[in-house]
Every structure is written in structure tokens, then in C-alpha cells.
Enzyme design. Structure first.
Site, PDB file in Angstrom:
ATOM      1  N   ASP A 131      -6.925  -7.710   5.071  1.00 27.80           N
ATOM      2  CA  ASP A 131      -6.117  -8.583   4.202  1.00 27.80           C
ATOM      3  C   ASP A 131      -5.529  -9.772   4.962  1.00 27.80           C
ATOM      4  OD1 ASP A 131      -6.627  -6.967   2.050  1.00 27.80           O
ATOM      5  OD2 ASP A 131      -4.809  -5.778   2.287  1.00 27.80           O
ATOM      6  N   SER A 150       0.833  -1.212   0.000  1.00 21.82           N
ATOM      7  CA  SER A 150       0.000   0.000   0.000  1.00 21.82           C
ATOM      8  C   SER A 150       0.865   1.258   0.000  1.00 21.82           C
ATOM      9  CB  SER A 150      -0.883   0.023   1.250  1.00 21.82           C
ATOM     10  OG  SER A 150      -1.840  -0.992   1.184  1.00 21.82           O
ATOM     11  N   ARG A 173     -12.246 -14.268  -1.291  1.00 20.57           N
ATOM     12  CA  ARG A 173     -11.342 -14.868  -0.301  1.00 20.57           C
ATOM     13  C   ARG A 173     -12.087 -15.708   0.733  1.00 20.57           C
ATOM     14  NH1 ARG A 173      -7.212  -9.802   0.364  1.00 20.57           N
ATOM     15  NH2 ARG A 173      -6.450  -9.916  -1.750  1.00 20.57           N
ATOM     16  N   ARG A 180       1.501   4.324  -3.006  1.00 17.16           N
ATOM     17  CA  ARG A 180       1.315   5.747  -2.701  1.00 17.16           C
ATOM     18  C   ARG A 180       2.608   6.523  -2.895  1.00 17.16           C
ATOM     19  NH1 ARG A 180      -2.411   2.634  -0.434  1.00 17.16           N
ATOM     20  NH2 ARG A 180      -4.422   3.499   0.225  1.00 17.16           N
ATOM     21  N   LYS A 193     -12.619  -8.964  -3.326  1.00 16.80           N
ATOM     22  CA  LYS A 193     -11.179  -8.716  -3.497  1.00 16.80           C
ATOM     23  C   LYS A 193     -10.746  -9.353  -4.824  1.00 16.80           C
ATOM     24  CE  LYS A 193     -10.548  -6.558   0.394  1.00 16.80           C
ATOM     25  NZ  LYS A 193     -10.230  -5.121   0.390  1.00 16.80           N
ATOM     26  N   GLY A 217      -6.329  -3.274  -7.697  1.00 13.37           N
ATOM     27  CA  GLY A 217      -7.434  -2.402  -7.294  1.00 13.37           C
ATOM     28  C   GLY A 217      -6.922  -1.069  -6.760  1.00 13.37           C
TER      29      GLY A 217
HETATM   30  C1  S3P Z   1      -5.673  -1.188   0.124  1.00 15.65           C
HETATM   31  C2  S3P Z   1      -6.902  -1.140   0.735  1.00 15.65           C
HETATM   32  C3  S3P Z   1      -7.712  -2.336   1.015  1.00 15.65           C
HETATM   33  C4  S3P Z   1      -6.859  -3.601   0.946  1.00 15.65           C
HETATM   34  C5  S3P Z   1      -5.988  -3.636  -0.273  1.00 15.65           C
HETATM   35  C6  S3P Z   1      -5.038  -2.454  -0.281  1.00 15.65           C
HETATM   36  C7  S3P Z   1      -4.943   0.077  -0.118  1.00 15.65           C
HETATM   37  O1  S3P Z   1      -8.741  -2.448   0.051  1.00 15.65           O
HETATM   38  O2  S3P Z   1      -7.687  -4.740   1.002  1.00 15.65           O
HETATM   39  O3  S3P Z   1      -5.237  -4.830  -0.303  1.00 15.65           O
HETATM   40  O4  S3P Z   1      -3.741   0.035  -0.410  1.00 15.65           O
HETATM   41  O5  S3P Z   1      -5.582   1.135  -0.017  1.00 15.65           O
HETATM   42  P1  S3P Z   1     -10.156  -1.692   0.212  1.00 15.65           P
HETATM   43  O6  S3P Z   1      -9.938  -0.246   0.090  1.00 15.65           O
HETATM   44  O7  S3P Z   1     -11.011  -2.237  -0.900  1.00 15.65           O
HETATM   45  O8  S3P Z   1     -10.684  -2.105   1.564  1.00 15.65           O
END
Ligand code: S3P
Length: 374
Positions: free
Chosen positions: A321, A20, A352, A24, A348, A91
Site C-alpha cells: 500500500d 487493517s 494505482r 479485524r 486495488k 475489499g
Molecule cells: C489488506 C490487505 C492488502 C492491502 C489492503 C488491506 C488487509 O490487500 O492492500 O489495503 O487488511 O488485509 P491484499 O490482501 O489484496 O494484498
């Protein structure tokens, strides 16, 4: 390849950088006026999708081993991508970049792999559309491919996105981050209210870049920004989501003690540690340090007898996660573990919850075999 069973687990492990935070670091550094060096960047496929997308927006990104150098063109310096942007399986890439594309003065089209094309994007499109963004997607604006017709914030005051107050129906750091990014370009203060706080890496890192972001409980306020002042260097801590598997393995394997070095222990990510401690695991944090607003520590786990617990509610976004790893720990607990409020796991990269249920029979057989050995 032959894999031999182990009696116990002892030693020190250095796991890879946080996914994450790596995403960013690339996106925000690409929005800065000065070059940024990123250390311990996770070179996994998802983060590399983010790198490719940001290059298409005009950023100069060089990857040299574990070091990455990003030269952006400033908050208002993105250029129109010449081709469709492919977020791959990621995502986080897609949802954050939808928020970034919305206020631009050009058109961006996104696609992704077969899993991402099925995942719900209405949850991002809805708030961005309320801000005035023009976004169209397949399946009644819910799925990829998606085209964002940027708002042209540089052309006229009234073409800026509208600052809104948005009550999020589900806690999601990806959706929150998309609104925050759009909010940097909006015509006033954007307010986001989550049902429970999700990971706050965006808020922390953008604050370290000089953005004005305020957090009170479940509410985040984002002020419009003219520019971002980047730190010269970002050091990404190691990923608690990858550490989770080792933490569980050490906790459930007799006579074991494992230290995981330099793991990110941001409070919005440490739900796994809280639950394992409640189960009776022995977990110690040492060498607590802070960089760019993110806490990290060395985590030592010593094996112990675990008991089943019941969890749900506000802790869930803090361990979303890690539920598969927790399910493994639960299989070793005395008593039943019940985990509520995890419907998000169905949307996801894969379902899961189904995957946990499908593997449980095979897993039970493997556990019984292992228990006979140790
Ligand atoms: C993430 C947020 C989460 C997480 C994903 C990474 C992120 O998803 O499950 O693996 O980096 O912002 P959601 O925003 O759908 O909860």
C-alpha cells in the site's frame, strides 16, 4: 482555502488508527462470547462498512467517539442477515466476510460500490469452494454481487467445511484471512502457503483471542475452534500506511525532523521503512511496545539525501500500500528507482500503477517548482 509552501517540517504528529487492524478488531470481537472495548478504532468509511455488516450478522456495536464497544454472540452465534450486505469500497470487509459467511448455516448476499464490483473475487471464492462452500457470483463467480449458501456446520459433522492445503498464487492478507476464518469452522487443520508472507494481523489477533494458529515461514496452519476468548480491550496502533506520507515528506524536505507517535511496526508492514533506509533516509524507532501481539513505536524521520534503489520479490507484500508514497520518495532520489512485482496494484480500489504514472508529469512540475524555493 490558501495553502502556503513550507521551508521545512518539524514536530510531532499523531496519525489515525490502523485500518487493517480496525477491521479485524470489529470482526473478531463480534465472534467472541464476552464484550470487547476497542480503542483508537479508525472511523473511516471502510471500517464502518465492516461495522454495518457485523451488525447485520447480529453483533451489538456501539461507537462512542474513538471508543467502540462490541458485544458478539460467540463463534457459532451469527444470525442470517435480513438484507444484502454492502461492503461499500472495502475489499478487506468483503473478502474476510466471505470467509466468515462460508461455514454459517444461512445465506448471505454481498454487494459493494462500482469499484469493488469490478475487483477480482475469484481468488477468495476458489479456495472457499475447495473447502466445500457454495458460493455464486456474477461473471463466472469472479465478481459481486456474490451469494454464499452457508454450509450449515451446526447440523452434521459431514456438513462442516473441509480442511484443505492451499497454495496461494498471490500473497494476499485478505484471501489468507478469509481462509483462516473459514478454517476456524473446518473439520481439521487447514494449511495455507503464501508465495511470500503478507500482513499477519489476523493470525496475531486471533491468537490473542485464543485460536490455535501456527506460522512457519510462508505457511500458516489453522486449527478448528469451539469458541474465542476475547481480551477485554484492544488498542489499535496508528496506521503505518497513513504515516508513510509524512515519513516520505520529512525524509525529502530539507532541515526536517518529524516524530510520528505510536505507529504500528508489525514486521509484515514495515517494508517502507526498510526501503527508505536503503535509500539513505534517517529513521529511528523509539518506545517500542507490544499490545495484543502487535508492535508499535514512535518513528522519527530526519531529512537526508536519498539515492535510487531496486526492489522486488518478498519485500513487496510488506509495502504494497506504500508504493505510491515510495514513488514520491523515488522522485527525490539521486539515480533511478526500480520497483518490480507490483502487478497487484492494478487490482486495488483503483489501478494505482496507472495513477502513479498519470500523476508523475504533474508531480515533476511541482517538484521542480518546490526545489527552486528550498
Ligand atoms: C489488506 C490487505 C492488502 C492491502 C489492503 C488491506 C488487509 O490487500 O492492500 O489495503 O487488511 O488485509 P491484499 O490482501 O489484496 O494484498
Amino acid at each position: 482555502m490558501k495553502i502556503l509552501p513550507i521551508e521545512n517540517l518539524r514536530g510531532v504528529i499523531e496519525i489515525p488508527g490502523d485500518k487493517s487492524i480496525s477491521h479485524r478488531s470489529i470482526i473478531f470481537s463480534s465472534l467472541a462470547d464476552t464484550p470487547v472495548e476497542i480503542e483508537n478504532f479508525l472511523r473511516g468509511a471502510d471500517c464502518l462498512s465492516t461495522v454495518e455488516c457485523m451488525k447485520s450478522f447480529g453483533a451489538d456495536i456501539e461507537i462512542d467517539g474513538e471508543k467502540v464497544l462490541v458485544k458478539g454472540n460467540g463463534l457459532h452465534g451469527l444470525r442470517e442477515p435480513e438484507n444484502v450486505l454492502d461492503a461499500g469500497n472495502s475489499g478487506t470487509t468483503l473478502r474476510l466476510l466471505l470467509g466468515l459467511a462460508a461455514p454459517q448455516n444461512f445465506i448471505t448476499t454481498f454487494t459493494g460500490d462500482s469499484s469493488l464490483r469490478k475487483r477480482p473475487m475469484g481468488r477468495v471464492i476458489k479456495p472457499l469452494s475447495e473447502m466445500g462452500a457454495s458460493i455464486v457470483g456474477r461473471n463466472e463467480n469472479k465478481n459481486l454481487p456474490i451469494t454464499v449458501i452457508g454450509n450449515g456446520h451446526l447440523q452434521a459433522e459431514n456438513s462442516k467445511l473441509k480442511a484443505i492445503i492451499y497454495q496461494m498464487p498471490v500473497a494476499s492478507a485478505q484471501v489468507k484471512s478469509a481462509i483462516i476464518l473459514a478454517g476456524l469452522y473446518a473439520n481439521g487443520v487447514t494449511t495455507i502457503i503464501e508465495p511470500a508472507p503478507s500482513r499477519d494481523h489476523t493470525e496475531k489477533m486471533l491468537s490473542a483471542f485464543g485460536a490455535r494458529i501456527e506460522k512457519f515461514g510462508n505457511t500458516v496452519k489453522v486449527y478448528p475452534a469451539e469458541s474465542l476468548t476475547a481480551p477485554k480491550k484492544i488498542t489499535v496502533p496508528n496506521d503505518i500506511s497513513s504515516a508513510a506520507y509524512w515519513i516520505v515528506l520529512a525524509a525529502v524536505t530539507k532541515n526536517s525532523a518529524v516524530t510520528l507517535k505510536n505507529v504500528g511496526v508489525n514486521q509484515t508492514r514495515t517494508g517502507i521503512l526498510d526501503v527508505l533506509k536503503e535509500m539513505g533516509a534517517q529513521i529511528e524507532l523509539e518506545n517500542l511496545r507490544e499490545s495484543g501481539g502487535e508492535l508499535s513505536a514512535d518513528i522519527t524521520v530526519t531529512s537526508s539525501k536519498l539515492r535510487g534503489v531496486e526492489i522486488g520479490g518478498a519485500i513487496i507484500p510488506r509495502l504494497i500500500d506504500e508504493v505510491p508514497a515510495l514513488a514520491v520518495a523515488a522522485a527525490f532520489c539521486e539515480g533511478t528507482t526500480v520497483i518490480h512485482d507490483v502487478g497487484e496494484l492494478r487490482v486495488k480500489e483503483s489501478d494505482r500503477l496507472q495513477a502513479i504514472a498519470d500523476s508523475s508529469i504533474k508531480f515533476r512540475q511541482a517538484v521542480l517548482k518546490l526545489r527552486r524555493r528550498i
